[in-house]
Design a protein around this motif. Sequence first.
Motif, PDB file in Angstrom:
ATOM      1  N   ALA A   1       0.833  -1.201   0.000  1.00 29.44           N
ATOM      2  CA  ALA A   1       0.000   0.000   0.000  1.00 29.44           C
ATOM      3  C   ALA A   1       0.871   1.255   0.000  1.00 29.44           C
ATOM      4  N   GLY A   2       2.025   1.138  -0.639  1.00 29.01           N
ATOM      5  CA  GLY A   2       2.883   2.308  -0.816  1.00 29.01           C
ATOM      6  C   GLY A   2       3.857   2.497   0.326  1.00 29.01           C
TER       7      GLY A   2
ATOM      8  N   GLY B   1       4.797   7.657  -5.693  1.00 25.99           N
ATOM      9  CA  GLY B   1       4.024   6.591  -6.320  1.00 25.99           C
ATOM     10  C   GLY B   1       2.722   6.330  -5.592  1.00 25.99           C
ATOM     11  N   LEU B   2       2.466   5.048  -5.296  1.00 22.06           N
ATOM     12  CA  LEU B   2       1.229   4.649  -4.646  1.00 22.06           C
ATOM     13  C   LEU B   2       1.031   5.355  -3.308  1.00 22.06           C
ATOM     14  N   ALA B   3       2.123   5.568  -2.567  1.00 20.62           N
ATOM     15  CA  ALA B   3       2.028   6.279  -1.283  1.00 20.62           C
ATOM     16  C   ALA B   3       1.470   7.685  -1.506  1.00 20.62           C
ATOM     17  N   ARG B   4       1.921   8.343  -2.578  1.00 19.34           N
ATOM     18  CA  ARG B   4       1.462   9.704  -2.860  1.00 19.34           C
ATOM     19  C   ARG B   4      -0.010   9.704  -3.276  1.00 19.34           C
ATOM     20  N   LEU B   5      -0.395   8.696  -4.061  1.00 20.79           N
ATOM     21  CA  LEU B   5      -1.799   8.581  -4.482  1.00 20.79           C
ATOM     22  C   LEU B   5      -2.714   8.493  -3.259  1.00 20.79           C
ATOM     23  N   ILE B   6      -2.270   7.727  -2.259  1.00 14.24           N
ATOM     24  CA  ILE B   6      -3.037   7.603  -1.014  1.00 14.24           C
ATOM     25  C   ILE B   6      -2.995   8.913  -0.238  1.00 14.24           C
ATOM     26  N   ALA B   7      -1.798   9.524  -0.159  1.00 16.38           N
ATOM     27  CA  ALA B   7      -1.646  10.789   0.579  1.00 16.38           C
ATOM     28  C   ALA B   7      -2.550  11.876  -0.001  1.00 16.38           C
ATOM     29  N   GLU B   8      -2.759  11.822  -1.331  1.00 20.39           N
ATOM     30  CA  GLU B   8      -3.593  12.832  -1.995  1.00 20.39           C
ATOM     31  C   GLU B   8      -5.083  12.554  -1.821  1.00 20.39           C
ATOM     32  N   GLY B   9      -5.410  11.484  -1.108  1.00 19.44           N
ATOM     33  CA  GLY B   9      -6.814  11.193  -0.819  1.00 19.44           C
ATOM     34  C   GLY B   9      -7.604  10.661  -2.009  1.00 19.44           C
ATOM     35  N   ARG B  10      -6.915  10.002  -2.945  1.00 23.16           N
ATOM     36  CA  ARG B  10      -7.596   9.515  -4.151  1.00 23.16           C
ATOM     37  C   ARG B  10      -8.111   8.086  -4.018  1.00 23.16           C
ATOM     38  N   VAL B  11      -7.749   7.430  -2.912  1.00 23.07           N
ATOM     39  CA  VAL B  11      -8.019   5.991  -2.807  1.00 23.07           C
ATOM     40  C   VAL B  11      -9.111   5.713  -1.779  1.00 23.07           C
ATOM     41  N   ARG B  12     -10.125   4.927  -2.200  1.00 24.01           N
ATOM     42  CA  ARG B  12     -11.237   4.567  -1.318  1.00 24.01           C
ATOM     43  C   ARG B  12     -10.998   3.212  -0.666  1.00 24.01           C
ATOM     44  N   LYS B  13     -10.351   2.324  -1.422  1.00 24.04           N
ATOM     45  CA  LYS B  13     -10.156   0.956  -0.938  1.00 24.04           C
ATOM     46  C   LYS B  13      -8.853   0.385  -1.486  1.00 24.04           C
TER      47      LYS B  13
ATOM     48  N   PHE C   1       0.155  -6.931   1.895  1.00 26.19           N
ATOM     49  CA  PHE C   1       1.104  -6.468   2.913  1.00 26.19           C
ATOM     50  C   PHE C   1       1.168  -4.953   2.956  1.00 26.19           C
ATOM     51  N   PRO C   2       0.178  -4.301   3.594  1.00 20.37           N
ATOM     52  CA  PRO C   2       0.179  -2.844   3.627  1.00 20.37           C
ATOM     53  C   PRO C   2       1.186  -2.262   4.612  1.00 20.37           C
ATOM     54  N   ARG C   3       1.510  -3.009   5.659  1.00 23.79           N
ATOM     55  CA  ARG C   3       2.303  -2.436   6.752  1.00 23.79           C
ATOM     56  C   ARG C   3       3.790  -2.531   6.444  1.00 23.79           C
ATOM     57  N   GLN C   4       4.441  -1.403   6.324  1.00 23.53           N
ATOM     58  CA  GLN C   4       5.893  -1.374   6.134  1.00 23.53           C
ATOM     59  C   GLN C   4       6.433  -0.294   7.058  1.00 23.53           C
TER      60      GLN C   4
ATOM     61  N   ASP D   1       7.861   2.267   6.215  1.00 23.81           N
ATOM     62  CA  ASP D   1       7.662   3.598   5.629  1.00 23.81           C
ATOM     63  C   ASP D   1       6.278   3.756   4.994  1.00 23.81           C
ATOM     64  N   SER D   2       5.278   3.015   5.498  1.00 23.37           N
ATOM     65  CA  SER D   2       3.926   3.099   4.911  1.00 23.37           C
ATOM     66  C   SER D   2       3.071   4.117   5.654  1.00 23.37           C
ATOM     67  N   TRP D   3       3.696   5.256   6.044  1.00 22.42           N
ATOM     68  CA  TRP D   3       2.983   6.203   6.915  1.00 22.42           C
ATOM     69  C   TRP D   3       1.725   6.791   6.278  1.00 22.42           C
ATOM     70  N   HIS D   4       1.707   6.977   4.966  1.00 23.86           N
ATOM     71  CA  HIS D   4       0.507   7.559   4.348  1.00 23.86           C
ATOM     72  C   HIS D   4      -0.678   6.592   4.421  1.00 23.86           C
ATOM     73  N   PHE D   5      -0.399   5.302   4.121  1.00 22.49           N
ATOM     74  CA  PHE D   5      -1.465   4.314   4.269  1.00 22.49           C
ATOM     75  C   PHE D   5      -1.891   4.211   5.727  1.00 22.49           C
ATOM     76  N   ASP D   6      -0.915   4.094   6.626  1.00 22.30           N
ATOM     77  CA  ASP D   6      -1.217   3.898   8.053  1.00 22.30           C
ATOM     78  C   ASP D   6      -2.170   4.988   8.560  1.00 22.30           C
ATOM     79  N   ARG D   7      -1.862   6.250   8.192  1.00 27.64           N
ATOM     80  CA  ARG D   7      -2.673   7.366   8.674  1.00 27.64           C
ATOM     81  C   ARG D   7      -4.096   7.284   8.104  1.00 27.64           C
ATOM     82  N   ALA D   8      -4.193   7.068   6.800  1.00 28.17           N
ATOM     83  CA  ALA D   8      -5.512   7.017   6.157  1.00 28.17           C
ATOM     84  C   ALA D   8      -6.350   5.866   6.719  1.00 28.17           C
ATOM     85  N   TYR D   9      -5.684   4.720   6.981  1.00 28.73           N
ATOM     86  CA  TYR D   9      -6.393   3.553   7.501  1.00 28.73           C
ATOM     87  C   TYR D   9      -6.878   3.814   8.931  1.00 28.73           C
ATOM     88  N   ARG D  10      -5.983   4.376   9.753  1.00 29.13           N
ATOM     89  CA  ARG D  10      -6.348   4.630  11.158  1.00 29.13           C
ATOM     90  C   ARG D  10      -7.437   5.678  11.275  1.00 29.13           C
ATOM     91  N   GLU D  11      -7.452   6.629  10.332  1.00 30.18           N
ATOM     92  CA  GLU D  11      -8.486   7.671  10.361  1.00 30.18           C
ATOM     93  C   GLU D  11      -9.772   7.205   9.679  1.00 30.18           C
TER      94      GLU D  11
END
Lengths: 223, 254
Positions: free
Chosen positions: B55-56, B61-73, B78-81, B83-93
């Motif tokens: 999940a980036g 790349g994919l991390a930026r796509l998530i950071a920009e709020g473009r991803v719903r699902k 293996f999302p957890r890395q 350096d997967s802070w953008h996914f982690d934040r979006a998922y937790r929120e």
Amino acid sequence: MTDRLDRDGLARRVAADIPDGAYVNLGIGAPTLVADHLPLGSEVILHTENGMLGMGPAPAPGHVDPDLINAGKLAVTELPGAAYFHHADSFGMMRGGHLDLCILGAFQVSQTGDLANWSTGTPDAIPAVGGAMDLAIGAKDVYVMTDLLTRGGESKLVETCTYPLTGVGCVTRVYTDRAVFDVTPDGFAVRELFCTTTLDELRQLTGLTLTMVDEATTDEESR
Amino acid sequence: MIDKTAADIRDAVAYITHGATVMIGGFGRAGQPVELIDALIDVGASELTIISNNAGGGDLGLARLIAEGRVRKVVCSFPRQTDSWHFDRAYREGRLELELVPQGNLAERIRAAGAGIGAFYSPTAVGTPLAEGKEHREIDGRTYLLEHPLRADVALIGGLRADRWGNVVYRRTARNFGPIMATAARTTVVQVDEIVPLGTLDPEAIVTPGIFVDRVVAVGNRRWLRDGRFVGGVDLQGEPLVDSAATDTVGGHR
């Protein structure tokens, strides 16, 4: 004298049991160390689930190739005879029973060979499974390499796993820092004791009924 | 005449609409089509469902796509890395949904979609929490789970070279999900270092035949290659080395 092996000592011990010519997948973490201790001259072919057979050691710093990584996303090298393939083929090699052996880390292993190594089940944890479940049920033999005890002093060998399972009845042998255990129809059997560890100590530490492996039957069972 | 070459990278992804399901190749950074993802961000599609192994990581790349709020699902293994802070934040929120799929089932579900398989039984994940709600079936004494194909509107893939028919070759472990994702999407777009004249690629060595590919776009040589040869001198992210190790690069021997 110490009562247990260090990480490298354990990796060397595991490596010594890998036969020449075996196709082997090493899990992320401690199992990766086994690659550094394979006997000289033996051709053990390492599989990495992201799509390669014939994986070599880490490169020198200036030689890192971002297109050449292992399952842990670390830089590796290619040995003569290496082959690349896509993910469906790579996991077909596991599921189809083509890999001889995989060596995994563990949170818990039960006496019936259940493995828990992907999640501690904590509510706020972000779940991630990767290839753990495919590896656990795919290879002909699944060895676990781990410390016997957690940092908190609890046994990782248990009657029944309390963490979420990765696979059911899949582990065939466990290499720990204090002893090697085979998973048998009668539970864990101690195959080898390390350093000053005794069978009674293991029984105390694990709370399990442990027996010594009956050497006469071991060789046919373990291959 | 067939010419799948897209001159402008934005043209290659311009039709990707709001709510589309997009497969993104790559395992970690290797094979991730970063330039195509950047173009996707530029054209503005959102509410996307992303199918990818991770999940980036980092900020690109994919991390930026998530950071920009473009991803719903996200459908991934293996999302957890680290350096997967953008996914982690979006998922937790609670801003995105996660469907966790064991990696081999993910690959086989993609392959099945591309091969016209209705569904299949897999032994992976039997007895685990990821088996919940799935049909179980015993075949020859072993238990399997029913798994359904995963298909997408678009697949974005990173290759090494392509020709105008859309034949593609990959590089080393950057191949990973590319060949199967190419088969499983209605439209497949491949970014490569270089588009070569038809007939240049060895037919015996083509990994993805052009029948699976709709558009190819050249993005220029990756930093660690020169004229297609490995020269090194980069870190795992492909960034140039800045310390003394930078002088110890490969003399182009591969």
